[in-house]
Design an enzyme around this catalytic site. Structure first.
Site, PDB file in Angstrom:
ATOM      1  N   ASP A  15      27.978  61.992  22.672  1.00  0.00           N
ATOM      2  CA  ASP A  15      27.345  61.748  21.380  1.00  0.00           C
ATOM      3  C   ASP A  15      28.402  61.963  20.296  1.00  0.00           C
ATOM      4  OD1 ASP A  15      25.302  61.640  19.309  1.00  0.00           O
ATOM      5  OD2 ASP A  15      25.454  63.830  19.247  1.00  0.00           O
ATOM      6  N   ASP A  17      27.800  62.447  16.179  1.00  0.00           N
ATOM      7  CA  ASP A  17      27.454  63.411  15.121  1.00  0.00           C
ATOM      8  C   ASP A  17      26.856  64.688  15.713  1.00  0.00           C
ATOM      9  OD1 ASP A  17      27.538  61.875  12.275  1.00  0.00           O
ATOM     10  OD2 ASP A  17      27.018  60.501  13.892  1.00  0.00           O
ATOM     11  N   ASP A 193      23.775  66.794  21.037  1.00  0.00           N
ATOM     12  CA  ASP A 193      23.236  67.955  20.306  1.00  0.00           C
ATOM     13  C   ASP A 193      21.789  67.786  19.843  1.00  0.00           C
ATOM     14  OD1 ASP A 193      24.101  65.974  18.332  1.00  0.00           O
ATOM     15  OD2 ASP A 193      23.451  67.482  16.880  1.00  0.00           O
TER      16      ASP A 193
HETATM   17 MG   LIG Z   1      24.163  64.033  17.571  1.00  0.00          MG
END
Ligand SMILES: [Mg+2]
Length: 247
Positions: A15, A17, A193
Protein backbone atom coordinates in the site's frame (compact mmCIF):
# COMPACT_ATOMS: atom_id res chain seq x y z
CA UNK A 1 3.53 -7.22 17.91
CA UNK A 2 4.48 -10.12 15.65
CA UNK A 3 7.24 -9.09 13.28
CA UNK A 4 6.66 -10.29 9.69
CA UNK A 5 8.95 -13.01 8.35
CA UNK A 6 10.50 -12.76 4.89
CA UNK A 7 9.52 -15.83 2.85
CA UNK A 8 12.13 -17.46 0.64
CA UNK A 9 10.48 -16.40 -2.65
CA UNK A 10 8.38 -13.36 -1.82
CA UNK A 11 6.02 -11.41 -4.05
CA UNK A 12 5.79 -8.01 -2.38
CA UNK A 13 2.60 -5.92 -2.43
CA UNK A 14 2.71 -2.48 -0.82
CA UNK A 15 0.00 0.00 0.00
CA UNK A 16 1.20 3.59 -0.43
CA UNK A 17 -0.40 6.17 1.94
CA UNK A 18 0.13 5.35 5.60
CA UNK A 19 2.42 2.46 4.67
CA UNK A 20 5.28 3.87 2.56
CA UNK A 21 4.56 7.51 3.36
CA UNK A 22 2.91 9.12 6.36
CA UNK A 23 -0.62 10.42 5.85
CA UNK A 24 -0.82 14.21 5.56
CA UNK A 25 -3.64 16.69 5.91
CA UNK A 26 -4.47 16.44 2.21
CA UNK A 27 -3.46 13.72 -0.30
CA UNK A 28 -1.17 16.20 -2.10
CA UNK A 29 0.66 17.24 1.07
CA UNK A 30 2.48 13.93 1.66
CA UNK A 31 6.25 13.94 1.97
CA UNK A 32 7.94 11.09 0.10
CA UNK A 33 11.19 10.00 1.76
CA UNK A 34 13.96 10.78 -0.76
CA UNK A 35 15.40 7.26 -0.51
CA UNK A 36 12.06 5.55 -1.22
CA UNK A 37 12.35 5.08 -5.04
CA UNK A 38 15.86 3.69 -4.64
CA UNK A 39 14.95 1.19 -1.94
CA UNK A 40 11.88 0.04 -3.89
CA UNK A 41 14.02 -0.51 -6.97
CA UNK A 42 16.52 -2.56 -4.98
CA UNK A 43 13.74 -4.69 -3.49
CA UNK A 44 12.23 -5.12 -6.96
CA UNK A 45 15.55 -6.48 -8.26
CA UNK A 46 15.93 -8.71 -5.20
CA UNK A 47 12.52 -10.34 -5.77
CA UNK A 48 13.01 -10.69 -9.53
CA UNK A 49 10.43 -8.05 -10.40
CA UNK A 50 7.68 -9.34 -8.11
CA UNK A 51 6.84 -6.03 -6.42
CA UNK A 52 3.66 -4.01 -6.89
CA UNK A 53 2.06 -0.94 -5.32
CA UNK A 54 -1.60 -1.50 -4.37
CA UNK A 55 -3.26 1.82 -3.64
CA UNK A 56 -6.49 3.78 -3.60
CA UNK A 57 -4.75 6.49 -5.61
CA UNK A 58 -4.51 6.64 -9.38
CA UNK A 59 -1.40 4.93 -10.77
CA UNK A 60 -0.35 8.23 -12.40
CA UNK A 61 -0.13 9.78 -8.94
CA UNK A 62 1.94 6.88 -7.63
CA UNK A 63 4.29 7.30 -10.60
CA UNK A 64 4.56 11.01 -9.89
CA UNK A 65 5.57 10.37 -6.29
CA UNK A 66 7.97 7.51 -7.09
CA UNK A 67 9.60 8.94 -10.25
CA UNK A 68 11.50 7.70 -12.16
CA UNK A 69 9.96 4.32 -11.30
CA UNK A 70 6.88 2.95 -13.10
CA UNK A 71 6.32 -0.13 -10.95
CA UNK A 72 3.65 -2.76 -11.45
CA UNK A 73 0.67 -1.27 -9.63
CA UNK A 74 -3.02 -1.43 -8.87
CA UNK A 75 -4.71 1.96 -8.53
CA UNK A 76 -8.17 3.01 -7.34
CA UNK A 77 -8.31 -0.14 -5.21
CA UNK A 78 -7.79 -2.40 -8.22
CA UNK A 79 -9.82 -0.63 -10.91
CA UNK A 80 -6.58 0.43 -12.59
CA UNK A 81 -3.87 -2.16 -13.13
CA UNK A 82 -0.39 -2.14 -14.59
CA UNK A 83 0.75 -5.71 -14.53
CA UNK A 84 4.35 -5.23 -15.68
CA UNK A 85 7.09 -2.73 -14.97
CA UNK A 86 6.62 0.26 -17.29
CA UNK A 87 3.63 -1.39 -19.05
CA UNK A 88 0.29 0.13 -20.01
CA UNK A 89 -2.30 1.04 -17.38
CA UNK A 90 -5.53 -0.89 -17.90
CA UNK A 91 -8.72 0.51 -16.42
CA UNK A 92 -11.93 -1.38 -15.79
CA UNK A 93 -15.06 0.54 -16.77
CA UNK A 94 -16.52 2.64 -13.99
CA UNK A 95 -20.10 2.21 -12.85
CA UNK A 96 -22.52 4.73 -14.38
CA UNK A 97 -24.06 5.00 -10.93
CA UNK A 98 -21.03 7.11 -9.92
CA UNK A 99 -22.35 10.03 -11.98
CA UNK A 100 -25.67 9.76 -10.15
CA UNK A 101 -23.90 9.79 -6.81
CA UNK A 102 -21.74 12.74 -7.88
CA UNK A 103 -24.86 14.72 -8.75
CA UNK A 104 -26.56 13.85 -5.48
CA UNK A 105 -23.44 14.80 -3.51
CA UNK A 106 -23.26 18.16 -5.26
CA UNK A 107 -26.82 18.88 -4.10
CA UNK A 108 -26.48 17.43 -0.61
CA UNK A 109 -24.80 20.39 1.06
CA UNK A 110 -22.19 17.98 2.42
CA UNK A 111 -19.25 19.27 0.39
CA UNK A 112 -18.33 22.43 2.33
CA UNK A 113 -16.45 23.62 5.39
CA UNK A 114 -13.47 21.25 5.31
CA UNK A 115 -15.28 18.38 3.60
CA UNK A 116 -13.99 17.97 0.03
CA UNK A 117 -14.93 15.81 -2.93
CA UNK A 118 -12.24 14.15 -5.03
CA UNK A 119 -13.44 12.77 -8.36
CA UNK A 120 -11.07 9.95 -9.26
CA UNK A 121 -12.94 9.11 -12.45
CA UNK A 122 -13.52 5.48 -11.53
CA UNK A 123 -14.41 6.43 -7.99
CA UNK A 124 -15.43 9.28 -5.71
CA UNK A 125 -13.71 10.15 -2.43
CA UNK A 126 -15.13 12.44 0.24
CA UNK A 127 -12.35 13.68 2.51
CA UNK A 128 -13.01 15.13 5.97
CA UNK A 129 -9.50 15.28 7.43
CA UNK A 130 -9.89 19.06 7.83
CA UNK A 131 -13.27 18.64 9.54
CA UNK A 132 -13.00 15.41 11.58
CA UNK A 133 -16.07 16.37 13.64
CA UNK A 134 -18.18 15.93 10.49
CA UNK A 135 -17.09 12.31 9.93
CA UNK A 136 -20.39 10.83 11.13
CA UNK A 137 -22.38 13.23 8.93
CA UNK A 138 -20.27 12.27 5.90
CA UNK A 139 -20.83 8.57 6.45
CA UNK A 140 -24.55 8.91 7.22
CA UNK A 141 -25.22 11.16 4.23
CA UNK A 142 -23.32 8.94 1.82
CA UNK A 143 -25.08 5.81 3.05
CA UNK A 144 -28.39 7.56 2.64
CA UNK A 145 -27.90 8.93 -0.88
CA UNK A 146 -26.17 5.76 -2.17
CA UNK A 147 -28.71 3.35 -0.71
CA UNK A 148 -30.35 2.45 -4.05
CA UNK A 149 -27.07 2.47 -6.05
CA UNK A 150 -26.46 -1.25 -5.84
CA UNK A 151 -23.34 -1.39 -8.03
CA UNK A 152 -21.45 0.87 -5.68
CA UNK A 153 -19.59 -0.01 -2.54
CA UNK A 154 -18.76 2.53 0.18
CA UNK A 155 -15.38 2.18 1.83
CA UNK A 156 -14.64 3.95 5.08
CA UNK A 157 -10.95 4.80 5.32
CA UNK A 158 -8.98 7.15 7.50
CA UNK A 159 -10.78 10.52 7.30
CA UNK A 160 -12.21 9.55 3.91
CA UNK A 161 -15.19 7.65 2.53
CA UNK A 162 -14.89 6.33 -1.01
CA UNK A 163 -17.48 5.03 -3.45
CA UNK A 164 -16.50 2.67 -6.23
CA UNK A 165 -17.48 -0.52 -8.02
CA UNK A 166 -18.29 -3.19 -5.47
CA UNK A 167 -16.79 -6.14 -7.32
CA UNK A 168 -13.16 -4.95 -7.36
CA UNK A 169 -10.91 -4.43 -4.35
CA UNK A 170 -7.31 -4.76 -3.24
CA UNK A 171 -7.82 -8.49 -2.76
CA UNK A 172 -9.01 -9.06 -6.32
CA UNK A 173 -6.07 -6.94 -7.56
CA UNK A 174 -3.55 -9.11 -5.70
CA UNK A 175 -5.27 -12.24 -7.01
CA UNK A 176 -4.86 -10.90 -10.57
CA UNK A 177 -1.15 -10.21 -10.09
CA UNK A 178 -0.56 -13.67 -8.62
CA UNK A 179 -1.85 -15.41 -11.78
CA UNK A 180 1.10 -14.32 -13.94
CA UNK A 181 4.88 -13.84 -13.97
CA UNK A 182 6.81 -12.47 -12.21
CA UNK A 183 4.42 -13.00 -9.28
CA UNK A 184 3.13 -16.49 -10.09
CA UNK A 185 4.43 -19.23 -7.82
CA UNK A 186 5.84 -16.87 -5.22
CA UNK A 187 4.64 -16.25 -1.66
CA UNK A 188 2.65 -12.99 -1.38
CA UNK A 189 3.47 -10.46 1.32
CA UNK A 190 1.12 -7.49 1.65
CA UNK A 191 1.74 -4.44 3.80
CA UNK A 192 -1.14 -2.02 4.41
CA UNK A 193 -2.46 0.30 7.10
CA UNK A 194 -6.15 0.86 6.42
CA UNK A 195 -9.54 -0.81 6.39
CA UNK A 196 -9.45 -1.34 2.61
CA UNK A 197 -6.28 -3.40 3.01
CA UNK A 198 -8.19 -6.10 4.89
CA UNK A 199 -9.49 -7.46 1.54
CA UNK A 200 -5.85 -7.93 0.54
CA UNK A 201 -4.93 -9.50 3.87
CA UNK A 202 -7.65 -12.14 3.48
CA UNK A 203 -6.51 -13.06 -0.04
CA UNK A 204 -2.85 -13.23 0.99
CA UNK A 205 -3.68 -15.35 4.05
CA UNK A 206 -5.58 -17.74 1.77
CA UNK A 207 -2.44 -18.14 -0.34
CA UNK A 208 -0.37 -18.99 2.76
CA UNK A 209 1.29 -15.62 2.46
CA UNK A 210 2.24 -12.92 4.94
CA UNK A 211 -0.43 -10.24 5.68
CA UNK A 212 1.10 -7.28 7.55
CA UNK A 213 -0.90 -4.52 9.23
CA UNK A 214 0.99 -1.23 9.47
CA UNK A 215 0.25 0.86 12.56
CA UNK A 216 -2.50 0.57 15.15
CA UNK A 217 -6.07 -0.54 14.80
CA UNK A 218 -8.10 -3.68 14.34
CA UNK A 219 -6.93 -6.18 11.74
CA UNK A 220 -7.24 -9.78 10.63
CA UNK A 221 -3.54 -9.72 9.69
CA UNK A 222 -1.36 -11.88 11.96
CA UNK A 223 1.71 -9.67 11.52
CA UNK A 224 2.27 -6.02 12.29
CA UNK A 225 4.80 -3.21 11.75
CA UNK A 226 4.61 -0.01 13.83
CA UNK A 227 4.59 2.54 11.00
CA UNK A 228 6.22 3.78 7.82
CA UNK A 229 9.66 3.93 9.48
CA UNK A 230 9.40 0.24 10.43
CA UNK A 231 8.25 -0.52 6.87
CA UNK A 232 11.35 1.21 5.53
CA UNK A 233 13.57 -0.85 7.85
CA UNK A 234 11.83 -4.04 6.69
CA UNK A 235 12.36 -3.05 3.03
CA UNK A 236 16.06 -2.38 3.72
CA UNK A 237 16.37 -5.83 5.26
CA UNK A 238 14.68 -7.39 2.23
CA UNK A 239 16.96 -5.45 -0.17
CA UNK A 240 20.09 -6.47 1.69
CA UNK A 241 21.94 -9.19 -0.27
CA UNK A 242 22.87 -10.81 3.04
CA UNK A 243 19.21 -11.55 3.75
CA UNK A 244 18.81 -15.05 2.41
CA UNK A 245 16.20 -15.63 -0.30
CA UNK A 246 15.88 -18.78 -2.34
CA UNK A 247 16.27 -18.25 -6.08
MG1 LIG B 1 -3.01 3.21 3.24
Amino acid sequence: MTHPPIPSRPAVFLDFDGTLVDIAETPDAIVVPPELPDILQRVQERVEGALAIVSGRRIAEIDHHLAPLALPAAGLHGIEQRRRDGGAVLEMPASEQLAVLHDRLAHSGLISGGVSLEDKGAGLAVHYRRAPERGDAVIDTLRDIARDLDELHLIEGKMVVEAKRGDVNKGTAITDFMTAAPFLGRTPVFLGDDVTDEDGFRIVAGLDGVPVKVGDGFTDAPFRLAGSRAVMDWLHRLANPETSLAS
